[in-house]
Design an enzyme around this catalytic site. Structure first.
Site, mmCIF file in Angstrom:
data_model
loop_
_atom_site.group_PDB
_atom_site.id
_atom_site.type_symbol
_atom_site.label_atom_id
_atom_site.label_comp_id
_atom_site.label_asym_id
_atom_site.label_seq_id
_atom_site.Cartn_x
_atom_site.Cartn_y
_atom_site.Cartn_z
ATOM 1 N N HIS A 166 0.820 -1.232 0.000
ATOM 2 C CA HIS A 166 0.000 0.000 0.000
ATOM 3 C C HIS A 166 0.845 1.268 0.000
ATOM 4 O O HIS A 166 0.313 2.360 -0.197
ATOM 5 C CB HIS A 166 -0.936 0.030 1.221
ATOM 6 C CG HIS A 166 -1.954 -1.054 1.243
ATOM 7 N ND1 HIS A 166 -2.867 -1.243 0.222
ATOM 8 C CD2 HIS A 166 -2.233 -2.015 2.175
ATOM 9 C CE1 HIS A 166 -3.644 -2.282 0.525
ATOM 10 N NE2 HIS A 166 -3.286 -2.768 1.691
ATOM 11 N N ASP A 202 -2.470 -10.450 -2.664
ATOM 12 C CA ASP A 202 -3.050 -10.078 -1.378
ATOM 13 C C ASP A 202 -4.542 -9.765 -1.580
ATOM 14 O O ASP A 202 -4.958 -9.380 -2.668
ATOM 15 C CB ASP A 202 -2.316 -8.844 -0.833
ATOM 16 C CG ASP A 202 -2.762 -8.439 0.558
ATOM 17 O OD1 ASP A 202 -2.105 -8.857 1.537
ATOM 18 O OD2 ASP A 202 -3.772 -7.705 0.685
ATOM 19 N N HIS A 204 -6.119 -7.280 -0.601
ATOM 20 C CA HIS A 204 -6.332 -5.852 -0.817
ATOM 21 C C HIS A 204 -5.572 -5.353 -2.047
ATOM 22 O O HIS A 204 -4.471 -5.831 -2.339
ATOM 23 C CB HIS A 204 -5.881 -5.069 0.419
ATOM 24 C CG HIS A 204 -6.563 -5.506 1.683
ATOM 25 N ND1 HIS A 204 -6.012 -6.441 2.545
ATOM 26 C CD2 HIS A 204 -7.762 -5.159 2.208
ATOM 27 C CE1 HIS A 204 -6.851 -6.645 3.555
ATOM 28 N NE2 HIS A 204 -7.918 -5.887 3.380
ATOM 29 N N ASP A 291 -4.284 -13.190 3.150
ATOM 30 C CA ASP A 291 -5.570 -12.764 3.711
ATOM 31 C C ASP A 291 -6.727 -13.108 2.780
ATOM 32 O O ASP A 291 -7.879 -12.736 3.027
ATOM 33 C CB ASP A 291 -5.559 -11.275 4.095
ATOM 34 C CG ASP A 291 -4.889 -10.388 3.058
ATOM 35 O OD1 ASP A 291 -4.553 -10.869 1.960
ATOM 36 O OD2 ASP A 291 -4.713 -9.186 3.355
HETATM 37 C C1 FKS Z 1 -10.151 -3.480 10.033
HETATM 38 C C2 FKS Z 1 -9.815 -2.457 8.946
HETATM 39 C C3 FKS Z 1 -8.585 -2.848 8.223
HETATM 40 C C4 FKS Z 1 -6.806 -1.910 6.868
HETATM 41 C C5 FKS Z 1 -6.515 -3.087 6.024
HETATM 42 C C6 FKS Z 1 -5.066 -3.092 5.631
HETATM 43 C C7 FKS Z 1 -4.681 -4.299 4.829
HETATM 44 C C8 FKS Z 1 -3.179 -4.437 4.708
HETATM 45 C C9 FKS Z 1 -2.703 -5.538 3.773
HETATM 46 C C10 FKS Z 1 -1.167 -5.622 3.815
HETATM 47 F F1 FKS Z 1 -0.724 -6.548 2.990
HETATM 48 F F2 FKS Z 1 -0.633 -4.473 3.454
HETATM 49 F F3 FKS Z 1 -0.757 -5.933 5.013
HETATM 50 N N1 FKS Z 1 -8.159 -1.823 7.324
HETATM 51 N N2 FKS Z 1 -9.978 -2.923 11.359
HETATM 52 O O1 FKS Z 1 -3.210 -6.791 4.140
HETATM 53 O O2 FKS Z 1 -3.116 -5.302 2.457
HETATM 54 ZN ZN ZN Z 2 -4.170 -7.381 2.549
#
Ligand code: FKS
Ligand code: ZN
Length: 351
Positions: A166, A202, A204, A291
């Site tokens: 990110h 991933d 995300h 994830d």
């Molecule tokens: C739940 C809300 C979470 C943030 C999610 C971030 C994901 C990070 C990721 C990385 F690989 F960068 F670690 N919001 N409380 O998994 O993409």
């Molecule tokens: Zn992620």
């Protein structure tokens, strides 16, 4: 497979992230990586090694993908924070104000609160005393993995946290500070690969990696992820983002709805790998988040442990030298098995 582990990862152990108006415990914890190490002790797919020592080459590589004023800020953020008030030493740093559309990003504010907002995009990525040291050592792991592959190694893994995908040219967010996958891609380019592809699996969208390479045609960026209309990071990752200028056609987003099955996910993976082949990439970087696992507490795909073996096998059958970087995965106890399954599947099929 050569595995470069970040022995300093524990120095980043942030406490709280902002979620629904409350500060809640961070999902991105040192235990995640410890589970991978424990699984590697049971199933050794490769020796663990430290990255090549931090050197001028690392600075050069970082400067190729991140803005100098961003790197300077991150390197000094903790000291600045404590200098503001010695009592700050007991609290992680979180931004609370951001320059949205119409605000200026060209003028660097004097205010620390303003600068940390300028260089970030969420309130979920705390900066603490060891963040810079941990992230920098992680970048060294990514660079070492890329150097190993440039030197003829079939595959190398940067086993590190905090994650990276990110993090953009001049911003952190989503637990990411330095973009390890982008750094690996840049290093592969600098050491002989004419065309490189980054495949981000991933859950995300890899918004940072996409943004870093958006105007370039030498690095293809492909991301399979939860549809940004409902999933983090929300504001990028749609299918119509194809790159710009010279980079037009060198970005592919494959957004999938929350609830997507392994069958559908693997079909999207085929589309992603077809783009990698069409780009005539000479090396591949895989931003490896697990994830996508059915038990992940913050994500919505349905991959099972066995699917990660298949993923590793499929990546090996793409036939390219591969650098993998460790990204997300929050079903903490299963992260080790799932990550090592990818590595084991890869080694089994790579022969
Ligand atoms: C739940 C809300 C979470 C943030 C999610 C971030 C994901 C990070 C990721 C990385 F690989 F960068 F670690 N919001 N409380 O998994 O993409
Ligand atoms: Zn992620």
């Amino acid at each position: 497979m050569k595995i470069f582990r970040n022995a300093l990862h524990r120095r980043h152990d942030a406490r709280l992230e902002m979620y629904r108006g409350r500060l809640v415990p961070c999902h991105e914890t040192p235990a995640r990586l410890d589970h991978v190490l424990a699984e590697l002790a049971r199933r050794p797919v490769g020796a663990l090694r430290d990255p090549v020592p931090d050197d001028a080459g690392l600075d050069e590589a970082l400067a190729a993908i991140h803005a100098p004023r961003y790197l300077d800020f991150l390197a000094g953020a903790w000291d600045e924070w404590v200098a503001l008030d010695p009592a700050n030493a007991g609290t992680d740093i979180l931004p609370a104000v951001w320059p949205v559309r119409g605000f200026r990003a060209d003028v660097l504010p004097e205010s620390f609160a303003a600068r940390i907002g300028l260089f970030s995009f969420d309130a979920g990525s705390p900066v603490m005393a060891g963040t810079w040291v941990a992230a920098r050592e992680g970048a060294a792991c990514a660079r070492s993995a890329a150097l190993a592959v440039s030197g003829g190694e079939r595959a190398a893994f940067a086993l590190t946290r905090p994650p990276g995908h990110h993090a953009g040219p001049d911003f952190f967010g989503g637990y990411c500070f330095l973009n390890n996958a982008a750094l690996a891609a840049q290093t592969l380019r600098d050491h002989g690969a004419a065309r490189v592809a980054v495949l981000d699996v991933d859950y995300h969208h890899g918004n940072g990696t996409q943004t870093i390479f958006y105007g370039r045609d030498d690095v293809l960026t492909v991301s399979l992820h939860g549809d940004p209309r409902t999933e983090y990071p929300f504001f990028l990752g749609h299918a119509d983002e194809r790159g710009e200028g010279a980079g037009l056609g060198a970005n592919l987003n494959l957004p999938l709805p929350r609830g997507t099955s392994a069958t559908t996910w693997f079909a999207a993976l085929e589309a992603g790998l077809a783009a990698v082949a069409a780009h005539r990439a000479e090396a591949l970087v895989v931003a490896l988040g697990v994830d996508t696992f059915e038990g992940d507490p913050i994500s919505g795909f349905h991959l099972r442990a066995d699917d990660y073996l298949r993923l590793g096998e499929r990546l090996a059958r793409a036939g390219l030298p591969v650098v993998l970087t460790m990204e997300g995965g929050y079903a903490v106890a299963e992260v080790g098995v799932n990550v090592v399954n990818v590595l084991e599947g890869f080694m089994a099929a790579a022969g």
